[in-house]
Design an enzyme around this catalytic site. Structure first.
Site, PDB file in Angstrom:
ATOM      1  N   LYS A 215     -21.457  40.750 -33.823  1.00  0.00           N
ATOM      2  CA  LYS A 215     -20.043  40.815 -34.231  1.00  0.00           C
ATOM      3  C   LYS A 215     -19.858  41.715 -35.457  1.00  0.00           C
ATOM      4  CE  LYS A 215     -19.513  36.330 -34.813  1.00  0.00           C
ATOM      5  NZ  LYS A 215     -20.776  35.679 -34.427  1.00  0.00           N
ATOM      6  N   ARG A 290     -13.653  29.029 -36.061  1.00  0.00           N
ATOM      7  CA  ARG A 290     -14.862  28.435 -35.485  1.00  0.00           C
ATOM      8  C   ARG A 290     -14.597  27.028 -34.978  1.00  0.00           C
ATOM      9  NH1 ARG A 290     -18.677  31.914 -38.666  1.00  0.00           N
ATOM     10  NH2 ARG A 290     -20.805  31.544 -37.971  1.00  0.00           N
ATOM     11  N   ARG A 329     -33.601  40.173 -37.834  1.00  0.00           N
ATOM     12  CA  ARG A 329     -32.671  40.550 -38.901  1.00  0.00           C
ATOM     13  C   ARG A 329     -33.079  39.861 -40.213  1.00  0.00           C
ATOM     14  NH1 ARG A 329     -26.355  39.254 -37.991  1.00  0.00           N
ATOM     15  NH2 ARG A 329     -26.859  37.186 -38.778  1.00  0.00           N
ATOM     16  N   ARG A 335     -30.928  37.206 -45.754  1.00  0.00           N
ATOM     17  CA  ARG A 335     -30.168  35.993 -45.474  1.00  0.00           C
ATOM     18  C   ARG A 335     -31.116  34.850 -45.161  1.00  0.00           C
ATOM     19  NH1 ARG A 335     -25.069  36.758 -41.513  1.00  0.00           N
ATOM     20  NH2 ARG A 335     -25.463  34.517 -41.350  1.00  0.00           N
ATOM     21  N   ARG A 347     -27.801  26.831 -35.852  1.00  0.00           N
ATOM     22  CA  ARG A 347     -26.524  27.569 -35.869  1.00  0.00           C
ATOM     23  C   ARG A 347     -26.048  27.865 -34.442  1.00  0.00           C
ATOM     24  NH1 ARG A 347     -28.317  32.396 -39.249  1.00  0.00           N
ATOM     25  NH2 ARG A 347     -26.314  33.323 -38.689  1.00  0.00           N
TER      26      ARG A 347
END
Ligand code: AMP
Length: 392
Positions: A215, A290, A329, A335, A347
């Site tokens: 996204k 969400r 990533r 992160r 998640r």
């Protein structure tokens, strides 16, 4: 608490809720709140003070111009502190939302105004056509003097040279209703003023999909392509964490566990971000909504601002591909919620438990578009653009 006002009783339908953020439907047109009751009252007070100063001891005749001026006339005359007489006359220069340019003659004047001090009370001075006719009539009546008091005045539209003595509120060249002013007969009883709603030219995309679907990458490309503002709630939270704000400290505990930050906090934060850019071409919402509560809040909020979600575009990617992408990533993004497989899986699980339900929300509104999220960045961008271009 919601404040739903039942204007349906008067042939007017309100279809949002908060007091100063409701849309009003009159016949075929929609109006948005423009001037509050408090602002109107302040304008009236100002005019009343000046009229009292000029006419208190002059026994004026107040000449209210019907229909629109009936509320303003009542409020102004209530505040007058000397002796006075009151007459109402009727003229009409409006048909629909455009001034027709033609003004009818004066009806209902049943007393002589010769030698009198006259205060003409108008609801609104627009082109000035009505005033010009009144001026001719009052001159022919040989009044001693007359002054003009108007609640609203459109300086951009006024084309005459007659001086307007008392102005409550100067307004831009919008078509307004309420507080005595109507649209084809409706709206005079509204206690505040509304203006015609501008057509919604915004493109507001909810970019949807599980964590790792791409996204953020796609939003970065699309925002430039369509000149949209990209709002990533995750990024805003991370910014706040980095800067150690109260919001950041609060959000961190949830984010570290892969859980959602509470709705109220997230919704307030999003509203602030949106309000900063409402004059733009639109938004890409990334990571929001969400939950159904967030989707409801977004719908209500955008409606209040005269716009709406154009589409939810979902990037569809297999779970195992997502886990692989996120862990990859995590090696470089810094992160912490990407580096740990357990948090990553949590998640994704939360996405299916709490967020995927939103597909139904937008499907019901015919606004859901699924896009294959596997392929090169360019391929996926092309698929997204095809959907966005088709929206118009
Ligand atoms: P993201 O960058 O979109 O993957 O979001 C990272 C984390 O930020 C999420 O796991 C949540 O803890 C928090 N977050 C982001 N957006 C929202 C939202 N709309 N509602 C609640 N929490 C959110």
């Amino acid at each position: 608490m919601h404040n739903v006002r039942l204007y349906e009783l008067f042939g007017i339908c309100i279809f949002a809720s908060q007091k100063y953020a409701v849309l009003v439907q009159l016949h075929d047109l929609t109006f948005t709140p423009f001037i509050s009751e408090a602002e109107i009252n302040a304008g009236i007070e100002e005019v009343a003070t000046k009229v009292n100063a000029d006419f208190k001891d002059k026994n004026p005749v107040f000449l209210g111009v019907l229909n629109g001026a009936f509320l303003f006339a009542a409020e102004l005359i209530k505040r007058f502190e000397g002796d006075c007489e009151v007459s109402f006359v009727k003229m009409s220069s409006y048909e629909g939302t455009n001034s027709s340019g033609t003004v009818n003659s004066l009806l209902g004047l049943n007393q002589s105004l010769k030698g009198r001090n006259v205060v003409v009370i108008e609801d609104i001075v627009d082109t000035g056509n009505t005033l010009e006719s009144i001026d001719k009539i009052l001159r022919a009546e040989e009044v001693k003097q007359y002054k003009i008091a108007t609640l609203f005045y459109k300086p951009e539209s006024y084309k005459k040279s007659l001086h307007i003595d008392y102005v409550g509120i100067a307004i831009p060249n919008d078509f307004i209703v309420g507080y005595g002013l109507d649209y084809n007969g409706l709206g005079r009883n509204l206690t505040q003023v509304y203006k015609l709603k501008e057509t919604d030219n915004m493109t507001n995309i909810v970019l949807f999909g599980p964590p790792g679907a791409g996204k953020g990458t796609q939003a970065d490309i699309l925002k430039n392509e369509y000149d949209l503002k990209h709002i990533s709630t995750g990024d805003v939270f991370r910014y706040n964490i980095k800067n150690e704000t109260e919001l950041g400290k609060m959000a961190k505990s949830y984010m570290d566990q892969g859980k959602l930050v509470p709705d109220t906090v997230t919704i307030d934060m999003l509203k602030t971000e949106v309000r900063n850019d409402l004059s733009g071409k639109g938004f890409i919402f990334d990571g929001f909504p969400r939950t159904v509560a967030q989707a409801d809040a977004l719908e209500e909020f955008l409606n209040e601002e005269g716009t709406q979600v154009s589409a939810m575009i979902a990037l569809e990617v297999d779970d195992e591909v997502l886990v692989e992408r996120l862990l990859e990533r995590g090696k470089t993004s810094g992160r912490s919620d990407d580096a740990n497989e357990e948090v990553v899986r949590k998640r994704i699980k939360i996405y299916y438990e709490e967020t995927a339900i939103l597909k139904q929300f937008y499907l019901k509104q015919n606004k859901y578009y699924g896009v294959d999220g596997v392929g090169s960045i360019e391929e996926i961008t092309e698929r997204l653009k095809e959907v966005i271009d088709g929206l118009a």
